[in-house]
Design an enzyme around this catalytic site. Structure first.
Site, PDB file in Angstrom:
ATOM      1  N   LEU A  34      11.775  23.764 -43.827  1.00  0.00           N
ATOM      2  CA  LEU A  34      12.090  24.956 -44.621  1.00  0.00           C
ATOM      3  C   LEU A  34      11.988  24.652 -46.114  1.00  0.00           C
ATOM      4  O   LEU A  34      12.952  24.778 -46.860  1.00  0.00           O
ATOM      5  CB  LEU A  34      13.465  25.546 -44.255  1.00  0.00           C
ATOM      6  CG  LEU A  34      13.594  26.059 -42.826  1.00  0.00           C
ATOM      7  CD1 LEU A  34      14.987  26.645 -42.571  1.00  0.00           C
ATOM      8  CD2 LEU A  34      12.527  27.123 -42.504  1.00  0.00           C
ATOM      9  N   TYR A 168      -4.341  17.958 -52.739  1.00  0.00           N
ATOM     10  CA  TYR A 168      -4.068  18.524 -51.413  1.00  0.00           C
ATOM     11  C   TYR A 168      -5.091  18.020 -50.393  1.00  0.00           C
ATOM     12  O   TYR A 168      -4.722  17.462 -49.342  1.00  0.00           O
ATOM     13  CB  TYR A 168      -4.098  20.061 -51.460  1.00  0.00           C
ATOM     14  CG  TYR A 168      -4.240  20.710 -50.093  1.00  0.00           C
ATOM     15  CD1 TYR A 168      -3.226  20.587 -49.141  1.00  0.00           C
ATOM     16  CD2 TYR A 168      -5.390  21.427 -49.738  1.00  0.00           C
ATOM     17  CE1 TYR A 168      -3.353  21.159 -47.873  1.00  0.00           C
ATOM     18  CE2 TYR A 168      -5.525  21.999 -48.485  1.00  0.00           C
ATOM     19  CZ  TYR A 168      -4.503  21.858 -47.552  1.00  0.00           C
ATOM     20  OH  TYR A 168      -4.636  22.421 -46.309  1.00  0.00           O
ATOM     21  N   LYS A 172      -4.640  15.560 -47.088  1.00  0.00           N
ATOM     22  CA  LYS A 172      -4.976  15.970 -45.714  1.00  0.00           C
ATOM     23  C   LYS A 172      -6.038  15.025 -45.133  1.00  0.00           C
ATOM     24  O   LYS A 172      -5.995  14.679 -43.947  1.00  0.00           O
ATOM     25  CB  LYS A 172      -5.502  17.418 -45.691  1.00  0.00           C
ATOM     26  CG  LYS A 172      -4.459  18.485 -45.967  1.00  0.00           C
ATOM     27  CD  LYS A 172      -3.352  18.555 -44.926  1.00  0.00           C
ATOM     28  CE  LYS A 172      -3.784  19.097 -43.587  1.00  0.00           C
ATOM     29  NZ  LYS A 172      -2.640  19.285 -42.663  1.00  0.00           N
ATOM     30  N   PRO A 223      -5.310  37.784 -60.941  1.00  0.00           N
ATOM     31  CA  PRO A 223      -5.931  36.660 -61.662  1.00  0.00           C
ATOM     32  C   PRO A 223      -7.069  35.993 -60.900  1.00  0.00           C
ATOM     33  O   PRO A 223      -6.839  35.296 -59.917  1.00  0.00           O
ATOM     34  CB  PRO A 223      -4.752  35.677 -61.839  1.00  0.00           C
ATOM     35  CG  PRO A 223      -3.848  35.970 -60.687  1.00  0.00           C
ATOM     36  CD  PRO A 223      -4.033  37.404 -60.295  1.00  0.00           C
ATOM     37  N   TYR A 225      -9.867  33.214 -60.824  1.00  0.00           N
ATOM     38  CA  TYR A 225     -10.140  31.946 -61.509  1.00  0.00           C
ATOM     39  C   TYR A 225     -11.632  31.849 -61.863  1.00  0.00           C
ATOM     40  O   TYR A 225     -12.495  32.060 -61.000  1.00  0.00           O
ATOM     41  CB  TYR A 225      -9.792  30.749 -60.617  1.00  0.00           C
ATOM     42  CG  TYR A 225      -8.335  30.622 -60.208  1.00  0.00           C
ATOM     43  CD1 TYR A 225      -7.314  31.330 -60.842  1.00  0.00           C
ATOM     44  CD2 TYR A 225      -7.986  29.758 -59.165  1.00  0.00           C
ATOM     45  CE1 TYR A 225      -5.987  31.186 -60.451  1.00  0.00           C
ATOM     46  CE2 TYR A 225      -6.653  29.609 -58.773  1.00  0.00           C
ATOM     47  CZ  TYR A 225      -5.662  30.333 -59.418  1.00  0.00           C
ATOM     48  OH  TYR A 225      -4.362  30.185 -59.023  1.00  0.00           O
ATOM     49  N   HIS A 303     -12.137  22.653 -59.236  1.00  0.00           N
ATOM     50  CA  HIS A 303     -12.276  23.762 -58.283  1.00  0.00           C
ATOM     51  C   HIS A 303     -13.513  23.596 -57.393  1.00  0.00           C
ATOM     52  O   HIS A 303     -14.641  23.614 -57.891  1.00  0.00           O
ATOM     53  CB  HIS A 303     -12.375  25.060 -59.080  1.00  0.00           C
ATOM     54  CG  HIS A 303     -12.069  26.280 -58.294  1.00  0.00           C
ATOM     55  ND1 HIS A 303     -11.873  27.503 -58.880  1.00  0.00           N
ATOM     56  CD2 HIS A 303     -11.914  26.482 -56.957  1.00  0.00           C
ATOM     57  CE1 HIS A 303     -11.618  28.400 -57.962  1.00  0.00           C
ATOM     58  NE2 HIS A 303     -11.644  27.799 -56.777  1.00  0.00           N
TER      59      HIS A 303
HETATM   60  P1  NAD Z   1       2.453  26.762 -45.137  1.00  0.00           P
HETATM   61  O1  NAD Z   1       2.615  26.109 -46.466  1.00  0.00           O
HETATM   62  O2  NAD Z   1       2.540  28.240 -45.036  1.00  0.00           O
HETATM   63  O3  NAD Z   1       3.530  26.170 -44.113  1.00  0.00           O
HETATM   64  C1  NAD Z   1       3.830  24.811 -44.035  1.00  0.00           C
HETATM   65  C2  NAD Z   1       5.146  24.674 -43.279  1.00  0.00           C
HETATM   66  O4  NAD Z   1       5.435  23.269 -43.175  1.00  0.00           O
HETATM   67  C3  NAD Z   1       6.339  25.324 -43.995  1.00  0.00           C
HETATM   68  O5  NAD Z   1       7.090  26.080 -43.077  1.00  0.00           O
HETATM   69  C4  NAD Z   1       7.153  24.141 -44.511  1.00  0.00           C
HETATM   70  O6  NAD Z   1       8.544  24.415 -44.575  1.00  0.00           O
HETATM   71  C5  NAD Z   1       6.828  23.082 -43.478  1.00  0.00           C
HETATM   72  N1  NAD Z   1       6.968  21.717 -43.995  1.00  0.00           N
HETATM   73  C6  NAD Z   1       6.539  21.224 -45.179  1.00  0.00           C
HETATM   74  N2  NAD Z   1       6.877  19.936 -45.288  1.00  0.00           N
HETATM   75  C7  NAD Z   1       7.525  19.582 -44.144  1.00  0.00           C
HETATM   76  C8  NAD Z   1       8.087  18.381 -43.652  1.00  0.00           C
HETATM   77  N3  NAD Z   1       8.077  17.258 -44.374  1.00  0.00           N
HETATM   78  N4  NAD Z   1       8.654  18.395 -42.432  1.00  0.00           N
HETATM   79  C9  NAD Z   1       8.708  19.529 -41.682  1.00  0.00           C
HETATM   80  N5  NAD Z   1       8.194  20.699 -42.112  1.00  0.00           N
HETATM   81  C10 NAD Z   1       7.600  20.727 -43.321  1.00  0.00           C
HETATM   82  O7  NAD Z   1       1.067  26.228 -44.587  1.00  0.00           O
HETATM   83  P2  NAD Z   1       0.026  26.941 -43.624  1.00  0.00           P
HETATM   84  O8  NAD Z   1      -0.909  27.733 -44.424  1.00  0.00           O
HETATM   85  O9  NAD Z   1       0.758  27.573 -42.508  1.00  0.00           O
HETATM   86  O10 NAD Z   1      -0.767  25.663 -43.085  1.00  0.00           O
HETATM   87  C11 NAD Z   1      -0.368  25.015 -41.876  1.00  0.00           C
HETATM   88  C12 NAD Z   1      -1.303  23.856 -41.624  1.00  0.00           C
HETATM   89  O11 NAD Z   1      -2.653  24.323 -41.538  1.00  0.00           O
HETATM   90  C13 NAD Z   1      -1.305  22.816 -42.758  1.00  0.00           C
HETATM   91  O12 NAD Z   1      -1.382  21.558 -42.176  1.00  0.00           O
HETATM   92  C14 NAD Z   1      -2.557  23.138 -43.541  1.00  0.00           C
HETATM   93  O13 NAD Z   1      -3.075  21.982 -44.168  1.00  0.00           O
HETATM   94  C15 NAD Z   1      -3.478  23.638 -42.451  1.00  0.00           C
HETATM   95  N6  NAD Z   1      -4.519  24.589 -42.868  1.00  0.00           N
HETATM   96  C16 NAD Z   1      -4.180  25.699 -43.584  1.00  0.00           C
HETATM   97  C17 NAD Z   1      -5.182  26.609 -43.927  1.00  0.00           C
HETATM   98  C18 NAD Z   1      -4.859  27.880 -44.675  1.00  0.00           C
HETATM   99  O14 NAD Z   1      -5.774  28.600 -45.052  1.00  0.00           O
HETATM  100  N7  NAD Z   1      -3.605  28.229 -44.895  1.00  0.00           N
HETATM  101  C19 NAD Z   1      -6.507  26.365 -43.567  1.00  0.00           C
HETATM  102  C20 NAD Z   1      -6.796  25.210 -42.839  1.00  0.00           C
HETATM  103  C21 NAD Z   1      -5.800  24.335 -42.484  1.00  0.00           C
HETATM  104  P1  TYD Z   2      -6.319  29.674 -52.196  1.00  0.00           P
HETATM  105  O1  TYD Z   2      -5.851  30.866 -51.448  1.00  0.00           O
HETATM  106  O2  TYD Z   2      -5.375  28.980 -53.109  1.00  0.00           O
HETATM  107  O3  TYD Z   2      -6.935  28.676 -51.116  1.00  0.00           O
HETATM  108  P2  TYD Z   2      -7.815  27.322 -51.338  1.00  0.00           P
HETATM  109  O4  TYD Z   2      -7.705  26.896 -52.738  1.00  0.00           O
HETATM  110  O5  TYD Z   2      -7.143  26.380 -50.394  1.00  0.00           O
HETATM  111  O6  TYD Z   2      -9.214  27.690 -50.924  1.00  0.00           O
HETATM  112  O7  TYD Z   2      -7.574  30.106 -53.060  1.00  0.00           O
HETATM  113  C1  TYD Z   2      -8.723  30.681 -52.476  1.00  0.00           C
HETATM  114  C2  TYD Z   2      -9.744  30.853 -53.574  1.00  0.00           C
HETATM  115  O8  TYD Z   2      -9.273  31.842 -54.489  1.00  0.00           O
HETATM  116  C3  TYD Z   2      -9.961  29.607 -54.393  1.00  0.00           C
HETATM  117  O9  TYD Z   2     -11.339  29.520 -54.750  1.00  0.00           O
HETATM  118  C4  TYD Z   2      -9.123  29.829 -55.631  1.00  0.00           C
HETATM  119  C5  TYD Z   2      -9.165  31.315 -55.826  1.00  0.00           C
HETATM  120  N1  TYD Z   2      -7.964  31.936 -56.418  1.00  0.00           N
HETATM  121  C6  TYD Z   2      -8.085  32.807 -57.511  1.00  0.00           C
HETATM  122  O10 TYD Z   2      -9.205  33.069 -58.009  1.00  0.00           O
HETATM  123  N2  TYD Z   2      -6.964  33.364 -58.023  1.00  0.00           N
HETATM  124  C7  TYD Z   2      -5.720  33.094 -57.521  1.00  0.00           C
HETATM  125  O11 TYD Z   2      -4.707  33.622 -58.053  1.00  0.00           O
HETATM  126  C8  TYD Z   2      -5.605  32.203 -56.395  1.00  0.00           C
HETATM  127  C9  TYD Z   2      -4.271  31.881 -55.809  1.00  0.00           C
HETATM  128  C10 TYD Z   2      -6.763  31.665 -55.880  1.00  0.00           C
END
Ligand code: NAD
Ligand code: TYD
Length: 363
Positions: A34, A168, A172, A223, A225, A303
């Site tokens: 959390l 990040y 990963k 916003p 980028y 980026h």
């Molecule tokens: P998120 O940030 O929404 O959720 C991450 C969750 O992990 C949160 O509930 C947080 O409380 C929990 N957490 C963080 N550190 C922790 C710890 N030390 N121990 C236990 N719980 C912990 O992330 P998400 O978008 O749901 O992503 C989930 C997974 O999918 C991640 O591994 C991310 O790298 C991967 N992923 C995400 C995306 C995306 O677009 N969101 C795409 C590809 C892969």
């Molecule tokens: P994001 O949702 O942060 O995912 P990731 O960086 O993991 O791909 O961003 C998606 C794309 O959108 C990324 O190219 C950055 C851009 N972006 C903006 O242009 N403005 C914003 O406010 C955010 C959060 C992201």
């Protein structure tokens, strides 16, 4: 039987838990620290559901995770827990190393210890319950580990070289390597998935799509980028959940599966699509388009220009395909945020987590 999910109060994890319990009655042990991104409100509908057992905890806490494993004997561990936002990783990389690298390491060690003490084979040993042969560790990762593509380069396959560019993605990438090593060295039965950008219900409004929806409705700037021409490959979160289920059930031990939605789009097109849907569903009081709120801001350092997933392997070997196009998925997503002003306002006000107000300011 049971599965253990880490990070199940986050965006993808909570969608996965909800989806899992719609498909099966198998118990879900959910461990989540959390952090600011974990939100139990996502799981409100499971409050009285005995099939969901939530524990607040850190994946690096070997004692806690070890107890959950030995007492509940899950047949799989699915690791969603991570620090997940690139911008935060630029401003404060340490948490990313702590959870994504060290946390994954501790989790792997705890799981290895549990797995090594399981009976080898339920069939041969004529027992019921979990055994080494059937156990799986599924690690959820990202396409960002592969780095950035130029306009004409082929999409990422599973053999693409690792070239992470942000703290990040580097963290990963490190976690993916640890998972691979625990398989090669100790024989832990692992599976890894590398997925493209997800979107859908319950995504924290720091990521592009929910941030644009929330800011648009609040009359704030949108916003973009740099020039907004960076490309991401979008996947509706429920399609990601179905892919993970498929990999868990049929994936080959030690293999990596890329998951994507075949939806490459420049960021500006995404923002335009959101504005058009909001114009349709919730016109501004002055009847002008939400597009007028678009503001170009300084680009993100380092980026990545383009991500694109080649998802042929999972389609060919596991017969998985996404069901949503970007057009259907983004429509559902915008509708969901419009129907959940309570969820949004609890995040913005910090009511879901009092201390968030002192840590971060949402723009
Ligand atoms: P998120 O940030 O929404 O959720 C991450 C969750 O992990 C949160 O509930 C947080 O409380 C929990 N957490 C963080 N550190 C922790 C710890 N030390 N121990 C236990 N719980 C912990 O992330 P998400 O978008 O749901 O992503 C989930 C997974 O999918 C991640 O591994 C991310 O790298 C991967 N992923 C995400 C995306 C995306 O677009 N969101 C795409 C590809 C892969
Ligand atoms: P994001 O949702 O942060 O995912 P990731 O960086 O993991 O791909 O961003 C998606 C794309 O959108 C990324 O190219 C950055 C851009 N972006 C903006 O242009 N403005 C914003 O406010 C955010 C959060 C992201």
């Amino acid at each position: 039987m049971a599965i253990l999910v880490t990070g199940g109060a986050g965006f993808i994890g909570s969608n996965f838990v909800l989806d899992w319990l719609k498909q099966t009655d198998e118990l879900v042990l959910n461990v989540d620290q959390l952090t600011y991104a974990g939100n139990l409100e996502n799981l409100a509908e499971l409050k009285d559901d005995v099939r969901h057992y939530f524990t607040k905890g850190d994946i690096a806490d070997s004692h806690l995770i070890g107890l959950l494993l030995s007492e509940n004997r899950p047949r799989a561990v699915l690791n969603f827990a991570a620090e997940s936002h690139v911008d935060r990783s630029i401003h404060g990389p340490e948490d990313f190393i702590r959870t994504n690298v060290l946390g994954t390491f501790h989790l792997l060690e705890t799981v290895r210890n549990y797995w090594q003490n399981l009976p080898v084979s339920a069939v041969k040993e004529k027992i019921t319950g979990v055994c080494q042969e059937e156990f799986r560790f599924l690690h959820i990762s990202t396409d960002e580990v592969y780095g950035s593509l130029t306009k004409n380069e082929a999409a990422f396959t599973e053999t693409h070289r690792y070239e992470p560019n942000s703290p990040y993605s580097a963290s990963k990438a490190a976690s993916d390597h640890l998972v691979r090593a625990w398989h090669q060295t100790y024989g832990l039965p692992v599976l890894t998935t590398n997925c493209s950008n997800n979107y859908g219900p319950y995504q924290f409004p720091e990521k592009l799509i929910p941030l644009m929806i929330v800011n648009a409705l609040a009359g704030k700037p949108l916003p973009v980028y740099g020039d907004g021409q960076q490309i991401r490959d979008w996947l509706y979160v429920k399609d990601h959940c179905s892919a993970i289920r498929r990999v868990l059930e049929a994936g080959k031990i030690g293999e990596v599966y890329n998951i994507g939605g075949w939806n490459e789009k420049p960021n500006l097109d995404i923002v335009h699509a959101i504005c058009a849907l909001l114009d349709e569903f919730r016109a501004r009081p002055d009847n002008r388009s939400y597009r007028e709120q678009i503001t170009y801001v300084t680009d993100r350092p380092g980026h990545d220009r383009r991500y694109a997933i080649d998802a042929h392997k999972i389609e060919r070997e596991l017969n998985w395909k996404p069901t949503e196009t970007f057009e259907t998925g983004i429509r559902k997503t915008v509708q969901w945020y419009l129907e959940r002003p309570d969820w949004i306002s609890n995040i913005i006000s910090g009511n879901y987590r009092e201390w968030i107000k002192t840590q971060y300011t949402l723009i």
